[in-house]
Motif scaffolding. Structure first.
Motif, PDB file in Angstrom:
ATOM      1  N   TYR A 150       5.795   3.189   3.845  1.00  0.00           N
ATOM      2  CA  TYR A 150       4.450   3.753   3.909  1.00  0.00           C
ATOM      3  C   TYR A 150       3.610   3.359   2.696  1.00  0.00           C
ATOM      4  O   TYR A 150       2.384   3.443   2.742  1.00  0.00           O
ATOM      5  CB  TYR A 150       4.512   5.285   4.001  1.00  0.00           C
ATOM      6  CG  TYR A 150       4.909   5.819   5.353  1.00  0.00           C
ATOM      7  CD1 TYR A 150       3.943   6.273   6.249  1.00  0.00           C
ATOM      8  CD2 TYR A 150       6.245   5.890   5.734  1.00  0.00           C
ATOM      9  CE1 TYR A 150       4.295   6.780   7.494  1.00  0.00           C
ATOM     10  CE2 TYR A 150       6.612   6.398   6.972  1.00  0.00           C
ATOM     11  CZ  TYR A 150       5.641   6.839   7.855  1.00  0.00           C
ATOM     12  OH  TYR A 150       5.993   7.340   9.083  1.00  0.00           O
ATOM     13  N   ILE A 151       4.253   2.990   1.615  1.00  0.00           N
ATOM     14  CA  ILE A 151       3.501   2.609   0.408  1.00  0.00           C
ATOM     15  C   ILE A 151       3.573   1.102   0.155  1.00  0.00           C
ATOM     16  O   ILE A 151       3.202   0.623  -0.918  1.00  0.00           O
ATOM     17  CB  ILE A 151       4.001   3.382  -0.837  1.00  0.00           C
ATOM     18  CG1 ILE A 151       5.487   3.091  -1.133  1.00  0.00           C
ATOM     19  CG2 ILE A 151       3.757   4.871  -0.682  1.00  0.00           C
ATOM     20  CD1 ILE A 151       5.957   3.628  -2.474  1.00  0.00           C
ATOM     21  N   GLY A 152       4.068   0.366   1.145  1.00  0.00           N
ATOM     22  CA  GLY A 152       4.099  -1.084   1.034  1.00  0.00           C
ATOM     23  C   GLY A 152       5.213  -1.635   0.170  1.00  0.00           C
ATOM     24  O   GLY A 152       5.155  -2.781  -0.276  1.00  0.00           O
ATOM     25  N   PHE A 153       6.245  -0.846  -0.090  1.00  0.00           N
ATOM     26  CA  PHE A 153       7.393  -1.279  -0.884  1.00  0.00           C
ATOM     27  C   PHE A 153       8.633  -1.249   0.013  1.00  0.00           C
ATOM     28  O   PHE A 153       8.642  -0.590   1.060  1.00  0.00           O
ATOM     29  CB  PHE A 153       7.626  -0.322  -2.051  1.00  0.00           C
ATOM     30  CG  PHE A 153       6.726  -0.552  -3.239  1.00  0.00           C
ATOM     31  CD1 PHE A 153       7.250  -0.688  -4.513  1.00  0.00           C
ATOM     32  CD2 PHE A 153       5.349  -0.620  -3.091  1.00  0.00           C
ATOM     33  CE1 PHE A 153       6.426  -0.880  -5.611  1.00  0.00           C
ATOM     34  CE2 PHE A 153       4.520  -0.810  -4.173  1.00  0.00           C
ATOM     35  CZ  PHE A 153       5.056  -0.945  -5.436  1.00  0.00           C
ATOM     36  N   ASP A 154       9.683  -1.942  -0.413  1.00  0.00           N
ATOM     37  CA  ASP A 154      10.960  -1.679   0.241  1.00  0.00           C
ATOM     38  C   ASP A 154      11.700  -0.642  -0.604  1.00  0.00           C
ATOM     39  O   ASP A 154      11.306  -0.334  -1.724  1.00  0.00           O
ATOM     40  CB  ASP A 154      11.782  -2.952   0.442  1.00  0.00           C
ATOM     41  CG  ASP A 154      12.148  -3.650  -0.865  1.00  0.00           C
ATOM     42  OD1 ASP A 154      12.567  -2.952  -1.813  1.00  0.00           O
ATOM     43  OD2 ASP A 154      12.024  -4.892  -0.940  1.00  0.00           O
TER      44      ASP A 154
END
Length: 650
Positions: A106-110
């Motif tokens: 959801y925050i663009g990280f893995d």
């Protein structure tokens, strides 16, 4: 049918604690006065909820340290059973980390993002700083540690970089644009390399829930009961997270003491605890007022001190124990008289079988204890210092002393090395060669003036030569030599340290101490009685090997602790409260709370001391009144004594 409980809650808790423990529906604010059993209340409430059948995993306990969380859950487990181990407990940061890893997409990280600790953050900021900075144009630009402080304060207080610099780092005002650019690039690099720093954990967590309503509902519905410890220390983001986490049932309990909110400099927001009932309409407020720490005369005084706060939750601390000594306010003629009074009192306490470890001296700022440290060392009283630096271990103090040491001992290679390395473009090898040339002159420290040094190097030594040309130990006092050295050193200080305004205060204080010495040798001897590598040092290390030590501590570092006897030094108006806070109502209120926190550390004896007629160089004023927080208190509550000439038999 009434439920039967394994624990006799009503018998084991006082009435207010019991009321807080059994309140399980809707918002609850517990105002826990100093020493009133806050941890006990939280522990029993965890056990009670589990006994009532609440699934342990649906109870969330948020604290400020992992140790506090573990301690409460261990106590609850010992009270009840192993079910309490399943309670969701941790710090705001650890909980945010757990949620962000679970929903990282959801925050663009893995989920494999790395968390930068403070050193890692500073290292990355340092790389960005070096790449972006034109050093010839920005010779006095803030260092990476200071930039990290600025960025952290902006995040925790939800302020712009410009606001933080205008408020707290005005001497970097001309560099705002470049600092903002570095901050933006630092943020970009973190995303590029999948990094989150400590502040990002909270900010990203808050944003995650704000931007995803379905996810917010999923997370908040997982927790039937939320408890927050030390709520007065939360910052703006943490308060907003608490609101977002609280589900439709509003079963939120926060525990704290508005009177002990003293961490504004770290981003803590006093308004959070004051405005909690507005955020959660229908909040029940319970005050824990029975104190289990201090004798009643001490509580009578602390009640009077905090009653003067303009914004507060009123409470009157009391104890069921009888007796106790009235607190004492002592005026001495000098700072050294203050130190000698404390040393004498400590010796008498020890003779009466009070362990040194049960005695503490508290102060607003680390440098307030410098004179006392000298007297303690002189009298063989072991101590450990918490908060601030021990005098001879502060870099800028060591720099000043190095200049004085070569006057007494021109063969002191280490001091010469320290002095010479302060000079721009002189490295260790050149410094060693200069030292050799000075020794060859065989004329003491003044050998610097005639030493045969190549011109390109000699030019760099001009200012140092001027300084030593002025110094005459046969004709000058220790104080006058110190003033000359400080005048030479201040430009160096401003170039080397971003927090130089604070360090200048330390040096002013050092020079004041010099006033009472007639001999430079005696002064330097006193300064080195407790060297940095002594067994008893300035930190409260877990295994310091020196358990029975007097404690010297800043008040901020003493919060949550207690001692048989407490001395609060420099209770002088202009020092406590500080001159800077007197015209700022919010800061003055925090200083009042700081005095309250200090006073509530004492169990049996409480002393306030201040030197009379102290000249404050920064303001040009003579300070001669006791702290405004104490001055008008009735003598029935606070005894007052004047020792204009120190009496050892007092």
């Amino acid at each position: 049918m009434q439920q039967k409980f394994c624990i006799s809650y009503e018998k084991e808790l006082n009435a207010s604690q019991y009321e807080a423990v059994v309140h399980t529906k809707g918002p609850l604010l517990v105002i826990a006065g100093a020493g009133s059993g806050k941890t006990r209340t939280l522990t029993y409430r965890v056990a009670r909820l589990v006994e009532e059948g609440t699934p342990p995993a649906s109870i969330l306990l948020l604290t400020f340290t992992r140790k506090a969380s573990q301690e409460m859950l261990n106590r609850a487990t010992n009270l009840l059973d192993k079910r309490c181990e399943g309670v969701s407990g941790g710090t705001f940061h650890s909980f945010a980390n757990y949620i962000l890893r679970r929903y990282s997409r959801y925050i663009g990280f893995d989920s494999g993002f790395n968390i930068l600790d403070r050193d890692d953050s500073e290292a990355l900021i340092g790389i960005v700083r070096k790449e972006m900075l034109n050093t010839s144009k920005h010779s006095s630009f803030p260092r990476k540690q200071t930039l990290a402080n600025i960025f952290g304060k902006a995040a925790n207080k939800v302020l712009s970089i410009s606001d933080v610099i205008q408020n707290d780092y005005i001497h970097f005002e001309d560099d705002i644009e470049m600092i903002e650019m570095i901050h933006k690039e630092y943020a970009r690099r973190k995303i590029l390399h999948s990094y989150l720093d400590y502040d990002d954990l909270l900010i990203r967590f808050k944003t995650l829930m704000e931007d995803n309503a379905d996810l917010k509902d999923r997370i908040s519905s997982a927790y039937e009961h939320i408890m927050v410890d030390e709520y007065q220390d939360t910052n703006k983001i943490q308060s907003e997270i608490v609101c977002l986490l609280t589900g439709t049932n509003k079963n939120i309990m926060v525990v704290g003491d508005d009177s002990q909110s003293i961490y504004a400099f770290r981003g803590a927001d006093f308004k959070n605890i004051m405005e909690f009932p507005k955020l959660f309409p229908g909040t029940r407020i319970i005050a824990l007022e029975e104190n289990y720490r201090s004798d009643q005369p001490i509580l009578d005084l602390t009640n009077v001190i905090i009653e003067r706060a303009s914004e507060k939750y009123s409470k009157i601390l009391f104890t069921k124990r009888k007796g106790g000594a009235k607190p004492l306010l002592v005026k001495t003629s000098t700072e050294n008289g203050q130190s000698m009074f404390i040393v004498e009192k400590i010796n008498k306490l020890v003779q009466n079988n009070v362990p040194l470890s049960e005695i503490a001296v508290l102060f607003r700022a680390g440098y307030y204890s410098f004179d006392l440290e000298i007297e303690l060392a002189r009298n063989g009283i072991p101590f450990k210092k918490v908060g601030g630096f021990k005098f001879v271990e502060s870099a800028h103090i060591k720099d000043i002393l190095a200049h004085m040491k070569v006057i007494v001992n021109p063969k002191d290679r280490l001091s010469w090395q320290r002095i010479l390395l302060l000079i721009d473009k002189i490295g260790p090898k050149t410094a060693y060669n200069i030292f050799g040339a000075i020794l060859k002159e065989n004329s003491g420290y003044s050998g610097l003036l005639t030493a045969k040094i190549q011109n390109s190097v000699s030019d760099k030594l001009e200012e140092l030569k001027k300084l030593f040309g002025k110094i005459d130990p046969d004709a000058m006092s220790v104080y006058d030599m110190g003033k000359e050295i400080a005048e030479y050193y201040l430009p160096v200080l401003r170039q080397r340290f971003d927090d130089y305004p604070k360090r200048e205060k330390d040096i002013e204080h050092l020079i004041l101490i010099m006033e009472r010495y007639n001999s430079l040798v005696e002064f330097l001897s006193d300064m080195t009685l407790e060297p940095p590598n002594a067994a008893i040092n300035n930190t409260l290390a877990e295994n310091s090997g020196a358990d029975n030590c007097l404690v010297l501590s800043t008040i901020h570092s003493a919060k949550g602790l207690e001692w048989h006897t407490v001395f609060i030094i420099w209770a002088l108006d202009g020092r406590f409260p500080s001159m800077y806070s007197i015209n700022n109502p919010e800061e003055l209120e925090e200083e009042l709370r700081l005095m309250y926190v200090a006073a509530t550390r004492a169990k049996k004896n409480l002393y306030f001391t201040y030197p009379n007629r102290f000249y404050d160089r920064s303001s040009g004023m003579v300070l001669n009144r006791p702290s405004r927080f104490l001055e008008l208190i009735n003598s029935n509550i606070l005894s007052k004594h004047s020792l204009t000439t120190y009496d050892y038999e007092y």
